[in-house]
Enzyme design. Structure first.
Site, PDB file in Angstrom:
ATOM      1  N   ASN A   8     -30.790  67.474  38.574  1.00  0.00           N
ATOM      2  CA  ASN A   8     -29.355  67.465  38.879  1.00  0.00           C
ATOM      3  C   ASN A   8     -28.885  68.910  38.737  1.00  0.00           C
ATOM      4  OD1 ASN A   8     -26.603  67.166  39.092  1.00  0.00           O
ATOM      5  ND2 ASN A   8     -26.437  65.516  37.593  1.00  0.00           N
ATOM      6  N   LYS A  15     -29.956  70.105  35.011  1.00  0.00           N
ATOM      7  CA  LYS A  15     -30.390  69.018  34.144  1.00  0.00           C
ATOM      8  C   LYS A  15     -31.661  68.396  34.722  1.00  0.00           C
ATOM      9  CE  LYS A  15     -25.602  67.834  32.936  1.00  0.00           C
ATOM     10  NZ  LYS A  15     -24.569  66.774  32.980  1.00  0.00           N
ATOM     11  N   ARG A  91     -30.407  64.813  42.933  1.00  0.00           N
ATOM     12  CA  ARG A  91     -29.072  64.256  43.112  1.00  0.00           C
ATOM     13  C   ARG A  91     -28.307  65.173  44.065  1.00  0.00           C
ATOM     14  NH1 ARG A  91     -23.669  65.012  39.634  1.00  0.00           N
ATOM     15  NH2 ARG A  91     -22.401  63.433  40.658  1.00  0.00           N
ATOM     16  N   HIS A 180     -19.818  59.002  42.824  1.00  0.00           N
ATOM     17  CA  HIS A 180     -20.405  58.306  41.666  1.00  0.00           C
ATOM     18  C   HIS A 180     -21.204  57.084  42.112  1.00  0.00           C
ATOM     19  CE1 HIS A 180     -16.726  60.002  39.333  1.00  0.00           C
ATOM     20  NE2 HIS A 180     -17.752  60.821  39.207  1.00  0.00           N
ATOM     21  N   HIS A 206     -16.031  53.712  36.367  1.00  0.00           N
ATOM     22  CA  HIS A 206     -16.769  54.884  35.868  1.00  0.00           C
ATOM     23  C   HIS A 206     -15.746  55.879  35.322  1.00  0.00           C
ATOM     24  CE1 HIS A 206     -20.094  57.987  36.201  1.00  0.00           C
ATOM     25  NE2 HIS A 206     -19.026  58.765  36.134  1.00  0.00           N
ATOM     26  N   GLY A 208     -15.304  59.243  33.119  1.00  0.00           N
ATOM     27  CA  GLY A 208     -15.805  60.438  32.452  1.00  0.00           C
ATOM     28  C   GLY A 208     -14.793  61.538  32.678  1.00  0.00           C
ATOM     29  N   GLY A 210     -14.774  63.049  35.471  1.00  0.00           N
ATOM     30  CA  GLY A 210     -14.431  62.502  36.774  1.00  0.00           C
ATOM     31  C   GLY A 210     -14.402  60.996  36.656  1.00  0.00           C
ATOM     32  N   ARG A 239      -8.299  66.432  37.101  1.00  0.00           N
ATOM     33  CA  ARG A 239      -7.888  66.107  38.471  1.00  0.00           C
ATOM     34  C   ARG A 239      -6.758  65.080  38.468  1.00  0.00           C
ATOM     35  NH1 ARG A 239     -13.895  65.077  40.692  1.00  0.00           N
ATOM     36  NH2 ARG A 239     -14.428  65.316  38.488  1.00  0.00           N
ATOM     37  N   LEU A 281     -10.835  63.498  26.002  1.00  0.00           N
ATOM     38  CA  LEU A 281     -10.083  62.286  25.648  1.00  0.00           C
ATOM     39  C   LEU A 281     -10.102  62.021  24.150  1.00  0.00           C
ATOM     40  CD1 LEU A 281      -8.611  59.962  27.331  1.00  0.00           C
ATOM     41  CD2 LEU A 281     -10.490  58.555  26.504  1.00  0.00           C
ATOM     42  N   ILE A 329     -16.447  58.059  28.824  1.00  0.00           N
ATOM     43  CA  ILE A 329     -15.233  57.443  28.294  1.00  0.00           C
ATOM     44  C   ILE A 329     -15.335  55.921  28.355  1.00  0.00           C
ATOM     45  CG2 ILE A 329     -12.763  57.128  28.707  1.00  0.00           C
ATOM     46  CD1 ILE A 329     -12.705  60.069  29.689  1.00  0.00           C
ATOM     47  N   ASN A 332     -17.523  54.690  25.525  1.00  0.00           N
ATOM     48  CA  ASN A 332     -17.220  55.067  24.137  1.00  0.00           C
ATOM     49  C   ASN A 332     -15.773  54.884  23.682  1.00  0.00           C
ATOM     50  OD1 ASN A 332     -19.909  56.120  23.359  1.00  0.00           O
ATOM     51  ND2 ASN A 332     -19.511  57.598  24.980  1.00  0.00           N
ATOM     52  N   GLU A 382     -27.969  57.429  35.711  1.00  0.00           N
ATOM     53  CA  GLU A 382     -28.133  57.911  37.082  1.00  0.00           C
ATOM     54  C   GLU A 382     -29.535  58.457  37.319  1.00  0.00           C
ATOM     55  OE1 GLU A 382     -24.041  59.735  38.524  1.00  0.00           O
ATOM     56  OE2 GLU A 382     -24.330  60.093  36.381  1.00  0.00           O
TER      57      GLU A 382
END
Length: 395
Positions: A8, A15, A91, A180, A206, A208, A210, A239, A281, A329, A332, A382
């Site tokens: 990625n 990654k 990816r 995503h 989803h 996060g 994003g 965003r 967050l 997010i 968790n 992913e």
């Protein structure tokens, strides 16, 4: 058994995971961050052994070479030579309307990825760079592209086309593409397994930095909150999500902003950051708990937006069997999950507050007894999804 290297590639990071298929064993994982800077850092993990070190990663080629040397290291390595890697799965964020499935990479595929640079300027250029570097470093390994947009190619035209003149859809390919997709596909498959029903109606959320939400019917994406580019829909870390288009014209025509400044505002300085001054967050939740009214309002706005989309997707699917929370997010934050599921009895969504507070890295059901809708927290993976799709293609 085949070793699949998952890459990625970001603008300043790379990654990776090396996954043995079909056993799905993660042999090694990690990343190189701050590529191009003096203090680049490599993180490498194999089983219970974690290594972090400063390296001189002037570019992605140097970073991937350093990763490869660790993979083949006599002490902490997991392979003896590069030819033990059967394929490299990449990816790629934006595949436009050209790719609806995973594909072996050739020159034509790379040219198409380049064509979509303008649609995903933060993602597609480094994605392509990662491919080009891997081709040189692993010449005997098959290179495979897995597109974030591919899962959403099943969205019908009535949902994907914007209400502007048809020529923009037919000639300029302006439409909802969605993002995503790899994550939504992975967690929705897990939910279908849990429900033991392929003909199910699922909403995958989803959350996060994003954020996006997808209506999944019979295992296929039916509608999705992100569109032509990954900025609309839900409120995100930086965003804005959905905004009245007139605000953009007002910012330019009346307040003197340039189009680039407006783009930067909506992508980098809005969302939770713009509302609170924080993009993390966890900090926002702590501030809200301490009485910060702006932070509490931002949490309420965030959950309200998600609830609106849930209502819309229940309508287009004519029902709901399961609600999924995933990503950093979603997995968790019991606070966000509680706010989203509160006062949703009409849809048969009832949360068990004690189950909701439990922290676990495994799939777990958190609905209350009597809830008509299954509420699932599913850790996304992913990399594993990319490995599965890559293995399926080369086998």
């Amino acid at each position: 058994m085949k070793n699949i290297l998952i890459i990625n590639s970001g603008s300043s990071s790379l990654k990776f995971q090396l996954i043995q298929m079909p056993s799905e064993e993660v042999m090694a994982s990690g990343m190189v961050e701050r590529i191009g800077l003096d203090d680049s850092k490599l993180h490498y993990r194999v089983k219970d052994n974690a290594i972090s070190e400063i390296i001189e990663a002037t570019d992605h080629a140097v970073a991937l070479k350093a990763i490869t040397e660790h993979l083949m290291d006599s002490e902490n390595g997991v392979i003896k030579n590069k030819d033990e890697i059967a394929a490299v799965g990449h990816r790629v964020v934006h595949g436009g309307d050209a790719f609806s499935e995973t594909i072996t990479i050739n020159d034509k595929v790379k040219e198409k990825i380049k064509e979509f640079f303008s649609l995903a300027p933060l993602h597609n250029p480094p994605n392509l760079k990662g491919i080009e570097v891997a081709e040189k470093l692993f010449p005997n390994s098959e290179q495979v592209a897995v597109f974030d947009t591919a899962f959403h190619r099943t969205i019908p035209r009535k949902a994907a086309q914007y209400a502007i003149p048809n020529k923009f859809f037919e000639k300029d390919h302006i439409q909802l593409y969605g993002f995503h997709g790899t994550s939504h596909k992975y967690v929705s498959k897990k939910a279908i397994e849990e429900l033991q029903n392929e003909n199910s109606r699922i909403i995958s959320i989803h959350l996060g930095n994003g954020c996006s939400i997808t209506a999944v019917k019979d295992g296929k994406s039916l509608d999705h909150s992100l569109g032509f580019a990954p900025v609309n829909g839900l409120i995100m870390g930086t965003r804005s999500g959905d905004i009245d288009q007139s605000v953009i014209f007002y910012l330019i025509d009346e307040l003197g902003y340039t189009s680039q400044e407006v783009s930067d505002l909506l992508h980098k300085n809005s969302g939770m950051l713009g509302l609170t001054g924080y993009s993390d967050l966890r900090e926002i939740e702590r501030e809200a708990a301490s009485g910060n009214k702006r932070c509490q309002m931002a949490l309420d706005m965030n959950a309200y937006r998600i609830k609106k989309y849930i209502g819309a997707y229940v309508a287009v699917m004519n029902g709901l069997d399961a609600l999924i929370f995933t990503a950093g997010i979603g997995e968790n934050s019991d606070v966000i999950r509680n706010l989203v599921c509160k006062d949703m009895d009409y849809f048969g969504i009832k949360l068990d507050e004690e189950k909701n507070k439990v922290r676990d890295k495994k799939l777990r059901a958190i609905e209350a007894e009597g809830s008509k809708v299954k509420i699932l927290v599913i850790p996304t993976n992913e990399e594993l999804e990319i490995a599965q799709q890559t293995f399926e293609l080369i086998s």
